[in-house]
Design a protein around this motif. Sequence first.
Motif, PDB file in Angstrom:
ATOM      1  N   TYR A  12      -5.328  -7.979   3.624  1.00  0.00           N
ATOM      2  CA  TYR A  12      -3.918  -7.617   3.628  1.00  0.00           C
ATOM      3  C   TYR A  12      -3.804  -6.279   4.583  1.00  0.00           C
ATOM      4  O   TYR A  12      -2.983  -6.063   4.828  1.00  0.00           O
ATOM      5  CB  TYR A  12      -3.140  -7.540   2.548  1.00  0.00           C
ATOM      6  N   GLN A  13      -4.770  -5.589   5.034  1.00  0.00           N
ATOM      7  CA  GLN A  13      -4.579  -4.367   5.471  1.00  0.00           C
ATOM      8  C   GLN A  13      -3.738  -4.212   6.563  1.00  0.00           C
ATOM      9  O   GLN A  13      -3.005  -3.348   6.898  1.00  0.00           O
ATOM     10  CB  GLN A  13      -5.878  -3.620   5.797  1.00  0.00           C
ATOM     11  N   TYR A  14      -3.617  -5.231   7.368  1.00  0.00           N
ATOM     12  CA  TYR A  14      -2.673  -5.209   8.482  1.00  0.00           C
ATOM     13  C   TYR A  14      -1.528  -6.336   8.466  1.00  0.00           C
ATOM     14  O   TYR A  14      -0.817  -6.226   9.265  1.00  0.00           O
ATOM     15  CB  TYR A  14      -3.305  -5.938   9.840  1.00  0.00           C
ATOM     16  N   GLU A  15      -1.574  -6.894   7.190  1.00  0.00           N
ATOM     17  CA  GLU A  15      -0.218  -7.722   7.059  1.00  0.00           C
ATOM     18  C   GLU A  15       0.730  -7.166   5.870  1.00  0.00           C
ATOM     19  O   GLU A  15       1.701  -8.066   5.703  1.00  0.00           O
ATOM     20  CB  GLU A  15      -0.868  -8.953   6.617  1.00  0.00           C
TER      21      GLU A  15
ATOM     22  N   TRP B 219      -8.836  -7.140  -1.543  1.00  0.00           N
ATOM     23  CA  TRP B 219      -7.415  -7.246  -1.155  1.00  0.00           C
ATOM     24  C   TRP B 219      -6.974  -6.591  -0.150  1.00  0.00           C
ATOM     25  O   TRP B 219      -6.458  -6.935   0.973  1.00  0.00           O
ATOM     26  CB  TRP B 219      -6.495  -6.371  -2.301  1.00  0.00           C
ATOM     27  N   PHE B 220      -7.749  -5.335   0.247  1.00  0.00           N
ATOM     28  CA  PHE B 220      -7.585  -4.437   1.430  1.00  0.00           C
ATOM     29  C   PHE B 220      -8.308  -5.309   2.705  1.00  0.00           C
ATOM     30  O   PHE B 220      -7.294  -5.316   3.855  1.00  0.00           O
ATOM     31  CB  PHE B 220      -8.379  -3.215   1.098  1.00  0.00           C
TER      32      PHE B 220
ATOM     33  N   LYS C 129       0.804  -1.087  -0.036  1.00  0.00           N
ATOM     34  CA  LYS C 129       0.011  -0.004  -0.070  1.00  0.00           C
ATOM     35  C   LYS C 129       0.774   1.130   0.079  1.00  0.00           C
ATOM     36  O   LYS C 129       2.185   1.152   0.412  1.00  0.00           O
ATOM     37  CB  LYS C 129      -0.976   0.002   0.855  1.00  0.00           C
ATOM     38  N   PRO C 130       0.495   2.358  -0.449  1.00  0.00           N
ATOM     39  CA  PRO C 130       1.205   3.498  -0.436  1.00  0.00           C
ATOM     40  C   PRO C 130       1.373   3.963   0.766  1.00  0.00           C
ATOM     41  O   PRO C 130       0.939   3.839   1.807  1.00  0.00           O
ATOM     42  CB  PRO C 130       0.152   4.456  -1.414  1.00  0.00           C
ATOM     43  N   GLY C 131       2.905   4.471   0.900  1.00  0.00           N
ATOM     44  CA  GLY C 131       3.344   5.006   2.187  1.00  0.00           C
ATOM     45  C   GLY C 131       4.074   3.981   3.121  1.00  0.00           C
ATOM     46  O   GLY C 131       4.439   4.232   4.165  1.00  0.00           O
ATOM     47  N   CYS C 132       3.980   2.689   2.622  1.00  0.00           N
ATOM     48  CA  CYS C 132       4.413   1.752   3.327  1.00  0.00           C
ATOM     49  C   CYS C 132       6.052   1.371   3.351  1.00  0.00           C
ATOM     50  O   CYS C 132       6.217   0.875   2.273  1.00  0.00           O
ATOM     51  CB  CYS C 132       3.797   0.330   3.118  1.00  0.00           C
ATOM     52  N   HIS C 133       6.773   1.927   4.211  1.00  0.00           N
ATOM     53  CA  HIS C 133       8.222   1.925   3.999  1.00  0.00           C
ATOM     54  C   HIS C 133       8.773   0.270   3.937  1.00  0.00           C
ATOM     55  O   HIS C 133       9.698  -0.123   3.175  1.00  0.00           O
ATOM     56  CB  HIS C 133       8.829   2.631   5.258  1.00  0.00           C
ATOM     57  N   LEU C 134       8.201  -0.613   4.776  1.00  0.00           N
ATOM     58  CA  LEU C 134       8.472  -2.011   4.650  1.00  0.00           C
ATOM     59  C   LEU C 134       8.209  -2.452   3.103  1.00  0.00           C
ATOM     60  O   LEU C 134       9.030  -3.270   2.692  1.00  0.00           O
ATOM     61  CB  LEU C 134       7.721  -2.808   5.653  1.00  0.00           C
ATOM     62  N   CYS C 135       6.886  -2.269   2.649  1.00  0.00           N
ATOM     63  CA  CYS C 135       6.634  -2.596   1.183  1.00  0.00           C
ATOM     64  C   CYS C 135       7.480  -1.980   0.200  1.00  0.00           C
ATOM     65  O   CYS C 135       8.284  -2.685  -0.662  1.00  0.00           O
ATOM     66  CB  CYS C 135       5.289  -2.037   0.730  1.00  0.00           C
TER      67      CYS C 135
ATOM     68  N   ARG D 283       0.901  -5.117  -6.385  1.00  0.00           N
ATOM     69  CA  ARG D 283      -0.685  -4.740  -6.168  1.00  0.00           C
ATOM     70  C   ARG D 283      -1.042  -3.748  -5.210  1.00  0.00           C
ATOM     71  O   ARG D 283      -0.513  -4.334  -3.802  1.00  0.00           O
ATOM     72  CB  ARG D 283      -1.505  -6.157  -6.005  1.00  0.00           C
ATOM     73  N   ASP D 284      -1.533  -2.871  -5.344  1.00  0.00           N
ATOM     74  CA  ASP D 284      -1.636  -1.848  -4.349  1.00  0.00           C
ATOM     75  C   ASP D 284      -3.278  -2.442  -3.654  1.00  0.00           C
ATOM     76  O   ASP D 284      -4.355  -2.215  -4.271  1.00  0.00           O
ATOM     77  CB  ASP D 284      -1.956  -0.492  -5.007  1.00  0.00           C
ATOM     78  N   ILE D 285      -3.119  -2.691  -2.461  1.00  0.00           N
ATOM     79  CA  ILE D 285      -4.464  -3.220  -1.713  1.00  0.00           C
ATOM     80  C   ILE D 285      -5.446  -2.155  -1.713  1.00  0.00           C
ATOM     81  O   ILE D 285      -6.627  -2.458  -1.290  1.00  0.00           O
ATOM     82  CB  ILE D 285      -4.094  -3.870  -0.357  1.00  0.00           C
ATOM     83  N   THR D 286      -5.258  -1.008  -1.839  1.00  0.00           N
ATOM     84  CA  THR D 286      -6.269   0.092  -1.586  1.00  0.00           C
ATOM     85  C   THR D 286      -7.178   0.368  -3.012  1.00  0.00           C
ATOM     86  O   THR D 286      -8.093   1.018  -2.959  1.00  0.00           O
ATOM     87  CB  THR D 286      -5.383   1.690  -1.399  1.00  0.00           C
TER      88      THR D 286
END
Length: 95
Positions: free
Chosen positions: A46-49, A42-43, A8-14, A34-37
Motif C-alpha cells: 500500500y505504500q503508493y496507494e 502492508w508497506f 501512514k503517519p503524516g498522510c493528510h488524505l489518511c 493500520r499503520d503500513i510502516t
Amino acid sequence: MRLILYSKPGCHLCEGLQEKLEQVKNLSFELEVRDITTREDWFLAYQYEVPVICLSNHPGAEDAEGEGIEERLPRPSPRASVQQLGQMLSKYFSN
C-alpha cells in the motif's frame, strides 16, 4: 462489521478519511487503523496507494496465512462529505 483503514503517519488524505469515518453514524462498524510502516507486507502492498479501506465482513474466516479475509473498497474522493461516505459504505455493508 469491521472497516480497516491502511494509512501512514503524516498522510493528510489518511487523516481526513479517518476523521470522516469516525463521524459516520448511520452504520455500525468497528474502525481499525493500520499503520503500513509497522509491517513490511502492508508497506509493500500500500505504500503508493494509502489511504486504503478494506471491509472485513467474514468474522473468523482466514486465508492460508491466517489473516482475516478482507474486501478492498474503492477509495472515496477526498471531497466526499461524511454523508456521501456513509452512503458509499452502506452499499458494501448490505452485501
